[in-house]
Each structure stands twice: as C-alpha cells, then as structure tokens.
Design a protein around this motif. Structure first.
Motif, PDB file in Angstrom:
ATOM      1  N   THR A 233      66.338 121.651  69.448  1.00 53.82           N
ATOM      2  CA  THR A 233      65.179 121.360  69.001  1.00 53.82           C
ATOM      3  C   THR A 233      64.283 122.969  68.960  1.00 53.82           C
ATOM      4  O   THR A 233      63.613 123.493  68.138  1.00 53.82           O
ATOM      5  N   TYR A 234      64.196 123.214  70.290  1.00 48.60           N
ATOM      6  CA  TYR A 234      63.611 124.568  70.662  1.00 48.60           C
ATOM      7  C   TYR A 234      64.245 125.629  70.781  1.00 48.60           C
ATOM      8  O   TYR A 234      63.646 126.998  70.853  1.00 48.60           O
ATOM      9  N   GLY A 235      65.689 125.993  70.601  1.00 50.74           N
ATOM     10  CA  GLY A 235      66.425 127.052  70.741  1.00 50.74           C
ATOM     11  C   GLY A 235      66.812 127.703  72.202  1.00 50.74           C
ATOM     12  O   GLY A 235      66.345 126.787  73.224  1.00 50.74           O
ATOM     13  N   LEU A 236      67.566 128.801  72.091  1.00 49.56           N
ATOM     14  CA  LEU A 236      67.817 129.463  73.111  1.00 49.56           C
ATOM     15  C   LEU A 236      66.887 129.904  74.232  1.00 49.56           C
ATOM     16  O   LEU A 236      67.067 129.706  75.530  1.00 49.56           O
ATOM     17  N   ASP A 237      65.676 130.505  73.744  1.00 53.66           N
ATOM     18  CA  ASP A 237      64.753 130.843  74.577  1.00 53.66           C
ATOM     19  C   ASP A 237      64.111 129.827  75.503  1.00 53.66           C
ATOM     20  O   ASP A 237      63.874 130.029  76.743  1.00 53.66           O
ATOM     21  N   GLU A 238      63.886 128.883  74.925  1.00 49.98           N
ATOM     22  CA  GLU A 238      63.347 127.669  75.826  1.00 49.98           C
ATOM     23  C   GLU A 238      64.259 127.061  76.732  1.00 49.98           C
ATOM     24  O   GLU A 238      63.907 126.591  78.048  1.00 49.98           O
ATOM     25  N   VAL A 239      65.561 127.082  76.454  1.00 49.48           N
ATOM     26  CA  VAL A 239      66.685 126.301  77.163  1.00 49.48           C
ATOM     27  C   VAL A 239      66.918 127.385  78.618  1.00 49.48           C
ATOM     28  O   VAL A 239      67.091 127.060  79.487  1.00 49.48           O
TER      29      VAL A 239
END
Length: 153
Positions: free
Chosen positions: A55-61
């Motif tokens: 849902t939010y991509g690599l930066d958020e994870v």
C-alpha cells in the motif's frame, strides 16, 4: 519481496542506521491487520505486515523496520524498549523511524456501541448510562447512596 530479501534489508538497515548487526529472523506475516510490524521479546524476531509494503511502499516500511529495530536493540542492550520510555523515543527520533504506522484502507474501524442500559437512582433520579449489563444490586448511587434500578434503553 520475499522473506529472504526482507531479512537482508533489515540487516542492512540495522547496520546502516544503528551500527549494530541484526542477528535474528525477520519475516512477513500476512495475518497482521492493525499493526505495521512487531518485535518478539522472547526470540527477538521481527514480523512485518506485507500489506504496508503493497500500500505505502518501501519508504514507509523502512520506517516501520526502524521502529521495530529500536525495540530490538534497546531490549538487547538492557535499556528502555517500550513505547513510553524516553530512550525509545530518543532513538526512534534519531534514526527517523515512525512512531505509528499508517492505517490500511478498508481496515475495519473500531465501532463504539451505543448505550444499551441505564441505571436510575430510585431516591434522587440520577442516571448512569452503561454499554454492558450490570447487576444493580452490587452498586449504589454515587450522589445519594440510593438503590439503583436497571432499565433497557
């Protein structure tokens, strides 16, 4: 991304942001619904919600991983690893981790139940609203110590 790639990514983030290696297991857990990740105190493993990645991509994870690594490194070093501890808050801010993960779209909101019961004082008429049924014989009015009667709304 699979568990092996996640493991390598967590090890790389740990070394780069904390300067200490991550020596345990990191994996995805598809059963997580309301949380971005979690750290286990007993075996020191970390689980990440794969829906956050989709849902939010690599930066958020990456911010979620940093959050869990803060728990990990502080716990292993014997410092305050809980959310309320100042050491945790300071380290999280230092490494630019997220305090809370973003909620997933379509996730069920907690719904509040309406009041279904009312306790009414026989003496003074004071009303106490309740969501759950209680035994009025176990309670007295807080204002006048009168007897309470249970009514369904």
């Amino acid at each position: 991304m699979d568990d092996k790639q996640l493991q390598e990514w967590v090890e790389e983030i740990s070394q780069r942001s904390f300067g200490v290696p991550f020596l345990h297991q990191a994996s995805f857990n598809r059963r997580l619904r309301t949380t971005g990740g979690r750290y286990f105190l007993k075996n020191h493993n970390i689980e990440i919600n794969p829906a956050q990645l989709q849902t939010y991509g690599l930066d958020e994870v990456e911010k979620i991983i940093k959050h869990e690594l803060c728990h990990y490194h502080l716990h292993l070093s014997g410092k305050g690893y809980k959310h309320r501890d100042p050491e945790f808050k300071a380290l999280l801010q230092k490494v630019d981790g997220s305090r809370y993960c973003q909620s997933l779209p379509g996730a069920a909101k907690r719904r509040t139940l309406p009041y279904r019961y009312k306790l009414i004082c026989v003496r003074c008429g004071m009303e106490y609203k309740r969501k759950r049924k209680v035994d009025p014989a176990r309670y007295r009015c807080g204002r006048c110590s009168g007897v309470l009667k249970l009514h369904t709304i």
